[in-house]
Every structure is written in C-alpha cells, then in structure tokens.
Design a protein around this motif. Structure first.
Motif, PDB file in Angstrom:
ATOM      1  N   PRO A 108      -6.022  -8.070   8.347  1.00  0.00           N
ATOM      2  CA  PRO A 108      -4.818  -8.462   7.026  1.00  0.00           C
ATOM      3  C   PRO A 108      -5.451  -7.703   5.892  1.00  0.00           C
ATOM      4  O   PRO A 108      -4.706  -7.540   5.058  1.00  0.00           O
ATOM      5  N   ASP A 109      -6.788  -7.274   5.751  1.00  0.00           N
ATOM      6  CA  ASP A 109      -7.135  -6.766   4.394  1.00  0.00           C
ATOM      7  C   ASP A 109      -6.306  -5.462   4.108  1.00  0.00           C
ATOM      8  O   ASP A 109      -6.284  -4.954   3.027  1.00  0.00           O
ATOM      9  N   VAL A 110      -5.909  -4.847   5.319  1.00  0.00           N
ATOM     10  CA  VAL A 110      -5.078  -3.125   5.187  1.00  0.00           C
ATOM     11  C   VAL A 110      -4.003  -3.768   4.311  1.00  0.00           C
ATOM     12  O   VAL A 110      -3.571  -2.988   3.736  1.00  0.00           O
ATOM     13  N   PHE A 111      -3.247  -4.779   4.683  1.00  0.00           N
ATOM     14  CA  PHE A 111      -1.980  -5.157   4.213  1.00  0.00           C
ATOM     15  C   PHE A 111      -2.338  -5.738   2.688  1.00  0.00           C
ATOM     16  O   PHE A 111      -1.733  -5.321   1.677  1.00  0.00           O
ATOM     17  N   ARG A 112      -3.343  -6.159   2.548  1.00  0.00           N
ATOM     18  CA  ARG A 112      -3.835  -6.766   1.095  1.00  0.00           C
ATOM     19  C   ARG A 112      -4.026  -5.534   0.304  1.00  0.00           C
ATOM     20  O   ARG A 112      -3.467  -5.525  -0.843  1.00  0.00           O
ATOM     21  N   GLY A 138       3.533 -12.292   3.547  1.00  0.00           N
ATOM     22  CA  GLY A 138       3.985 -11.310   3.872  1.00  0.00           C
ATOM     23  C   GLY A 138       3.854 -10.534   5.098  1.00  0.00           C
ATOM     24  O   GLY A 138       4.377  -9.599   5.460  1.00  0.00           O
ATOM     25  N   LEU A 139       2.439 -10.902   5.518  1.00  0.00           N
ATOM     26  CA  LEU A 139       1.872 -10.056   6.677  1.00  0.00           C
ATOM     27  C   LEU A 139       3.067 -10.265   8.050  1.00  0.00           C
ATOM     28  O   LEU A 139       3.164  -8.994   8.693  1.00  0.00           O
ATOM     29  N   GLU A 158      -3.697  -2.479  13.673  1.00  0.00           N
ATOM     30  CA  GLU A 158      -4.720  -2.341  12.668  1.00  0.00           C
ATOM     31  C   GLU A 158      -4.302  -3.720  11.534  1.00  0.00           C
ATOM     32  O   GLU A 158      -5.214  -4.362  11.062  1.00  0.00           O
ATOM     33  N   LEU A 159      -3.082  -3.750  11.440  1.00  0.00           N
ATOM     34  CA  LEU A 159      -2.593  -4.733  10.384  1.00  0.00           C
ATOM     35  C   LEU A 159      -2.838  -6.053  11.085  1.00  0.00           C
ATOM     36  O   LEU A 159      -3.411  -7.219  10.442  1.00  0.00           O
ATOM     37  N   ASP A 189       4.735   2.234  13.906  1.00  0.00           N
ATOM     38  CA  ASP A 189       3.332   2.951  14.655  1.00  0.00           C
ATOM     39  C   ASP A 189       2.560   1.795  15.244  1.00  0.00           C
ATOM     40  O   ASP A 189       1.947   0.791  14.591  1.00  0.00           O
ATOM     41  N   ALA A 190       2.345   1.797  16.608  1.00  0.00           N
ATOM     42  CA  ALA A 190       1.471   0.991  17.277  1.00  0.00           C
ATOM     43  C   ALA A 190       0.160   0.766  16.874  1.00  0.00           C
ATOM     44  O   ALA A 190      -0.481  -0.438  16.812  1.00  0.00           O
TER      45      ALA A 190
END
Length: 159
Positions: A117-121, A96-97, A112-113, A106-107
């Motif tokens: 990837p843990d932000v998305f998780r 999904g990332l 950050e994403l 937002d740049a």
C-alpha cells in the motif's frame, strides 16, 4: 520563455527562503564546488579550472557564481522543507486503496498495490506535493513584489 520563468521562480524561492530565515553557510557552497567534477583536474579540485570554467561557460566571476549557488541552495532547502511537510495518513490510504486497485488495468501494478500500500501512499503524496506547490506558488505570485537581484538582472540581460 521557459528559461526566464525558471530564473524568476528560482529568485522567488530565494526571496521566500530569506523570509523563513533559511541561509546556506559558506562551507556548504565550498563543498558543492569542490565536489563538482568539471572543476577538478586529475580527481582533485583545481581553482584555475574552476575560475576558467565559471568565467568562460557561465560568463561570471567565481564570486557571482558562488552567490547564485547560495541562492539556489536556499531555494532548494525551502522546497525540501515544503516537500517534507506533506504526509498521507494511514486512513486516507486505506480509504482510497480499494478504488485505486479496482481501476488499475495493469495486472503487475495491481498486484504491487495489493502487496504494498505504500506505493499508493507515494502516488497520493506526489499528487499532494504538486497541489501544495501549485497553491503555494499561486499565493506567492499574488503577493510577490519581484525585485530581481543584480546577478539575476545580469543573467536576464545575457551578461
């Protein structure tokens, strides 16, 4: 209406916690009370302050207050148990990332994403926790035979 719904939900969580055998020891309630700043005087627990505050502010005896704390704590432990059971696999994040990054406007957030990837998780986990709670509460509402405790009845009656 919202306050009533919250009281009912707290009671429902407590009743479910009982079904799962979740109990809260006296020592845990004692620690909560001893560490509550509004029950302290000069930085130390003061029973007189505690008893007055509970009686005047909450309009209940210390014993009733402690029972409500016990019930709330059991319900919170059940919530924590449910939350801790929600995990998002590496494969789901990886799948999904790219799409999540592509739709981010937002740049700073996009970078950050890409870098973490843990932000998305965690985004996925929070959504999943919401779904799990909604499904669980819906199931519970279908099967719940609500029998308010004496202390909840007193709260609902404004006593």
């Amino acid at each position: 209406q919202e306050a009533l719904q919250e009281l009912i939900q707290q009671e429902a969580f407590y009743q479910e916690a009982q079904k799962y055998g979740i109990t809260v020891p006296d020592q845990e309630i004692q620690l909560q009370i001893l560490n509550t700043p509004s029950f302290q005087r000069e930085g130390k627990f003061d029973y007189g302050t505690y008893a007055r505050t509970v009686t005047q502010v909450f309009r209940m005896s210390p014993e009733e207050f402690e029972e409500i704390r016990r019930r709330d704590s059991a319900g919170m432990q059940l919530r924590q148990l449910i939350i801790s059971s929600v995990h998002i696999s590496h494969d789901v994040v990886q799948a999904g990332l790219p799409n999540r990054i592509a739709i981010e406007t937002d740049a700073k957030k996009k970078k950050e994403l890409q870098n973490n990837p843990d932000v998305f998780r965690e985004e996925l986990r929070q959504k999943e926790i919401g779904k799990v709670f909604n499904d669980w509460l819906a199931q519970m509402n279908r099967t719940l035979k609500f029998d308010p405790s004496p202390s909840l009845r007193a709260q609902l009656a404004g006593k």
